[in-house]
Design a protein around this motif. Structure first.
Motif, PDB file in Angstrom:
ATOM      1  N   GLN A  74       0.834  -1.211   0.000  1.00  0.00           N
ATOM      2  CA  GLN A  74       0.000   0.000   0.000  1.00  0.00           C
ATOM      3  C   GLN A  74       0.870   1.264   0.000  1.00  0.00           C
ATOM      4  OE1 GLN A  74      -2.770  -0.169   3.216  1.00  0.00           O
ATOM      5  NE2 GLN A  74      -3.791   1.736   2.612  1.00  0.00           N
ATOM      6  N   LEU A  75       1.924   1.207   0.824  1.00  0.00           N
ATOM      7  CA  LEU A  75       2.808   2.376   0.940  1.00  0.00           C
ATOM      8  C   LEU A  75       3.510   2.672  -0.391  1.00  0.00           C
ATOM      9  CD1 LEU A  75       4.236   4.203   3.306  1.00  0.00           C
ATOM     10  CD2 LEU A  75       6.175   2.745   2.758  1.00  0.00           C
ATOM     11  N   VAL A  76       4.076   1.626  -0.983  1.00  0.00           N
ATOM     12  CA  VAL A  76       4.760   1.811  -2.281  1.00  0.00           C
ATOM     13  C   VAL A  76       3.749   2.269  -3.332  1.00  0.00           C
ATOM     14  CG1 VAL A  76       6.028   0.658  -4.146  1.00  0.00           C
ATOM     15  CG2 VAL A  76       6.568   0.124  -1.771  1.00  0.00           C
ATOM     16  N   GLY A  77       2.600   1.616  -3.342  1.00  0.00           N
ATOM     17  CA  GLY A  77       1.568   1.923  -4.337  1.00  0.00           C
ATOM     18  C   GLY A  77       1.108   3.362  -4.256  1.00  0.00           C
ATOM     19  N   LEU A  78       0.761   3.803  -3.043  1.00  0.00           N
ATOM     20  CA  LEU A  78       0.260   5.175  -2.876  1.00  0.00           C
ATOM     21  C   LEU A  78       1.346   6.213  -3.175  1.00  0.00           C
ATOM     22  CD1 LEU A  78      -1.972   5.141   0.331  1.00  0.00           C
ATOM     23  CD2 LEU A  78      -2.651   5.707  -1.998  1.00  0.00           C
ATOM     24  N   SER A  79       2.557   5.954  -2.670  1.00  0.00           N
ATOM     25  CA  SER A  79       3.643   6.931  -2.873  1.00  0.00           C
ATOM     26  C   SER A  79       3.937   7.109  -4.355  1.00  0.00           C
ATOM     27  CB  SER A  79       4.926   6.471  -2.174  1.00  0.00           C
ATOM     28  OG  SER A  79       4.665   6.181  -0.841  1.00  0.00           O
ATOM     29  N   GLY A 154       9.188  -2.597  -8.993  1.00  0.00           N
ATOM     30  CA  GLY A 154      10.445  -2.464  -8.236  1.00  0.00           C
ATOM     31  C   GLY A 154      10.221  -2.754  -6.764  1.00  0.00           C
ATOM     32  N   GLY A 155       9.123  -2.178  -6.230  1.00  0.00           N
ATOM     33  CA  GLY A 155       8.784  -2.397  -4.816  1.00  0.00           C
ATOM     34  C   GLY A 155       8.526  -3.878  -4.561  1.00  0.00           C
ATOM     35  N   ALA A 156       7.823  -4.527  -5.491  1.00  0.00           N
ATOM     36  CA  ALA A 156       7.483  -5.948  -5.334  1.00  0.00           C
ATOM     37  C   ALA A 156       8.748  -6.802  -5.338  1.00  0.00           C
ATOM     38  CB  ALA A 156       6.548  -6.369  -6.465  1.00  0.00           C
ATOM     39  N   LEU A 157       9.658  -6.518  -6.272  1.00  0.00           N
ATOM     40  CA  LEU A 157      10.892  -7.306  -6.375  1.00  0.00           C
ATOM     41  C   LEU A 157      11.689  -7.255  -5.069  1.00  0.00           C
ATOM     42  CD1 LEU A 157      12.155  -6.407  -9.968  1.00  0.00           C
ATOM     43  CD2 LEU A 157      11.356  -8.634  -9.168  1.00  0.00           C
ATOM     44  N   THR A 168       5.347 -12.376   0.535  1.00  0.00           N
ATOM     45  CA  THR A 168       5.037 -13.046  -0.729  1.00  0.00           C
ATOM     46  C   THR A 168       4.502 -12.027  -1.731  1.00  0.00           C
ATOM     47  OG1 THR A 168       2.777 -13.494  -0.097  1.00  0.00           O
ATOM     48  CG2 THR A 168       4.414 -15.200   0.438  1.00  0.00           C
ATOM     49  N   LEU A 169       4.592 -12.423  -2.989  1.00  0.00           N
ATOM     50  CA  LEU A 169       4.083 -11.547  -4.056  1.00  0.00           C
ATOM     51  C   LEU A 169       2.578 -11.345  -3.905  1.00  0.00           C
ATOM     52  CD1 LEU A 169       5.154 -10.069  -6.537  1.00  0.00           C
ATOM     53  CD2 LEU A 169       4.609 -12.076  -7.920  1.00  0.00           C
ATOM     54  N   GLN A 170       1.886 -12.420  -3.457  1.00  0.00           N
ATOM     55  CA  GLN A 170       0.430 -12.337  -3.274  1.00  0.00           C
ATOM     56  C   GLN A 170       0.099 -11.302  -2.187  1.00  0.00           C
ATOM     57  OE1 GLN A 170       2.108 -15.162  -3.563  1.00  0.00           O
ATOM     58  NE2 GLN A 170       1.200 -16.082  -5.408  1.00  0.00           N
ATOM     59  N   ALA A 171       0.887 -11.320  -1.103  1.00  0.00           N
ATOM     60  CA  ALA A 171       0.624 -10.387   0.004  1.00  0.00           C
ATOM     61  C   ALA A 171       0.854  -8.945  -0.458  1.00  0.00           C
ATOM     62  CB  ALA A 171       1.537 -10.711   1.179  1.00  0.00           C
ATOM     63  N   TYR A 172       1.927  -8.757  -1.198  1.00  0.00           N
ATOM     64  CA  TYR A 172       2.241  -7.416  -1.735  1.00  0.00           C
ATOM     65  C   TYR A 172       1.108  -6.952  -2.660  1.00  0.00           C
ATOM     66  CZ  TYR A 172       4.836  -3.719  -4.177  1.00  0.00           C
ATOM     67  OH  TYR A 172       5.237  -2.519  -4.721  1.00  0.00           O
ATOM     68  N   GLY A 173       0.719  -7.886  -3.534  1.00  0.00           N
ATOM     69  CA  GLY A 173      -0.316  -7.556  -4.527  1.00  0.00           C
ATOM     70  C   GLY A 173      -1.643  -7.250  -3.883  1.00  0.00           C
ATOM     71  N   SER A 174      -2.046  -8.017  -2.886  1.00  0.00           N
ATOM     72  CA  SER A 174      -3.359  -7.776  -2.286  1.00  0.00           C
ATOM     73  C   SER A 174      -3.350  -6.462  -1.498  1.00  0.00           C
ATOM     74  CB  SER A 174      -3.793  -8.973  -1.416  1.00  0.00           C
ATOM     75  OG  SER A 174      -3.138  -8.940  -0.187  1.00  0.00           O
TER      76      SER A 174
END
Lengths: 247, 259
Positions: A74-79, A154-157, A168-174
């Motif tokens: 959420q933090l990476v996404g919003l920023s 980049g944040g996900a990697l 996990t990628l799923q946790a990041y994605g959700s």
């Protein structure tokens, strides 16, 4: 300073009045758009990937330590969405594209090309400013959307591969999906449009008012980039304040 | 398609003044240039020739005075739309992002909105008139041209407008003497062929005396009475004499015993 703002606003109005000629200028718009996108995409990709990665790297371990790992996405996404992608890409565009526009129009002014247009009854605003302004208005939002997506990646990697974060990628994605809404994206896109307008007008204005020789072109380019960046940061605050008020 | 021939335009200037800050550059210029003639404004660098030219083509506005083309004020935009004027700039003024052909056809496509086929015909015609090759030179960019070729393309672009009055700003500057003569001959030839009024601003005295029907000498913002080349050669005005006679071998000798 006030005079310059008035003149830039007047240039904006003249360009708006010449908008009916846009259909006639579409080949020029496409050409400039292609050049702008081509010159920015690779650099925006590299910048955004590392910005997203650094965001995750700085905040991730702290959030995980406090049991807030679900917030990283959420933090990476919003920023990226609201702030970093529009501002960073606008600064990149001001440096790469704005400076090129000022240098090109400045050299056209110095080497009598604009005078030649005027004597042929061809007004420089519809012929030179309108296609460039339209192209940057199309290119910057596109680059910003691209930057947001690459920044998220980049944040996900980093979040998945860094041992101190290790989500996990799923946790990041959700977290990303639940934390981002339409208004966040709208804020980023609105900012990119306003920044594009400011970069386009400031760079064309400085190009067209260049007088003298090659040294004057250099001075115009410097002024154009500095003023564009100041305009970007000031308007960024104003738009952010507006959205805070609306929300 | 060949455009209809454009008859020459008469130019009248009355009491033209222009200052930049405290520097008075044009000091009450008045003159009449008859239709169809080659009129040369000659003078040393910094005498105000180019500023006067920029006023004549409407790129600068005077502080005082009037400029009339066939009796029509340059300020009357509607009436001026009927008068075709063109200028060949000192450095050509070619758009570097456009090819030679696109530069020449710019006015025809942008201002007149002619169909591509007609533009192409007129561009080819203009290219041939200035002695360039349609097959070899039309698609070149200005950066690939020599100084002389740039000047010719600029002349071709002016010709494509089919002007009633054609201005040349230092047409032979930066050119070698042979190319300068070729350009001068071309100016004369085009004037005779089309009857276009030609106004040449130059400090090249060979060109001025070679092509001018009338020559006026400019010094410190004022213009002398126009004279024929023969009359000018006999003038008693010191400034004109100095200008016409400068450059002899003696002028370059360094005084070995300065007092």
């Amino acid at each position: 300073m006030i005079r310059a703002i008035q003149d830039i606003a007047a240039l904006g109005l003249q360009t708006l009045r010449s908008a009916p000629q846009l259909r006639r200028r579409r080949a020029q718009v496409v050409g400039h758009f292609y050049q702008m996108a081509n010159a920015s995409l690779l650099m925006s990709c590299i910048l955004s990937l590392f910005i997203g990665g650094v965001l995750a790297l700085q905040s991730g371990p702290l959030l995980v330590e406090r049991g807030l790992s679900f917030v990283i996405g959420q933090l990476v996404g919003l920023s990226m969405c609201r702030e970093l992608a529009p501002v960073m890409m606008a600064i990149l565009m001001a440096g790469r594209i704005g400076s090129a526009i000022t240098a090109e129009l400045g050299s056209m002014k110095v080497y009598e090309e604009i005078d030649a247009l005027l004597t042929m009854k061809i007004h420089p605003v519809p012929y030179l400013v309108l296609p460039r302004l339209t192209a940057i208005l199309l290119a910057l939002p596109l680059v910003v959307v691209f930057s947001i997506l690459v920044g998220w990646t980049g944040g996900a990697l980093v979040s998945v591969m860094n041992q101190d974060i290790g989500i996990t990628l799923q946790a990041y994605g959700s977290a990303l999906r639940s934390g981002i809404n339409f208004m966040d994206l709208a804020q980023g896109l609105l900012k990119s449009l306003v920044f594009a307008l400011l970069i386009g007008l400031v760079s064309c204005f400085h190009g067209l008012r260049t007088r003298g020789g090659p040294r004057a072109i250099g001075q115009s380019v410097t002024q154009s980039v500095v003023q564009s960046i100041v305009c970007i940061l000031v308007s960024d605050y104003a738009i952010t304040r507006l959205f805070v008020f609306v929300e | 398609m060949k455009p209809p021939p454009n008859k020459g335009v008469e130019l009248q200037i009355h009491d033209l003044h222009r200052s930049f800050g405290h520097n008075s550059v044009l000091r009450g210029i008045s003159l009449t240039i008859p239709a169809g003639c080659v009129f040369v404004i000659m003078g040393s660098s910094g005498s105000g020739k180019s500023v006067l030219l920029r006023h004549m083509v409407g790129l600068e506005a005077p502080d005082q005075g009037t400029i009339l083309f066939d009796g029509v004020s340059i300020l009357d935009a509607q009436a001026m739309a009927q008068i075709e004027l063109a200028i060949v700039f000192q450095h050509g003024g070619l758009l570097h992002s456009l090819s030679v052909g696109e530069n020449i056809g710019l006015y025809l496509t942008e201002t007149l909105g002619l169909p591509p086929r007609e533009v192409n015909d007129r561009v080819n015609q203009a290219i041939e008139q200035v002695g360039l090759s349609v097959t070899q030179d039309k698609h070149k960019l200005p950066a690939d041209l020599s100084g002389g070729m740039k000047k010719r393309v600029a002349i071709a672009r002016a010709l494509a407008i089919n002007p009633g009055i054609l201005f040349y700003d230092e047409p032979t500057s930066e050119l070698d003497p042979i190319t300068a003569v070729t350009i001068g001959r071309q100016i004369r030839q085009l004037n005779q062929r089309h009857g276009t009024t030609s106004i040449v601003v130059t400090h090249d005295r060979d060109l001025a005396l070679g092509i001018g029907d009338q020559i006026a000498f400019m010094t410190q913002g004022t213009l002398s009475r126009p004279q024929s080349p023969a009359e000018l050669s006999q003038t008693t005005e010191l400034a004109v004499q100095d200008f016409l006679q400068a450059g002899t071998r003696e002028d370059y000798q360094i005084d070995s015993n300065p007092s």
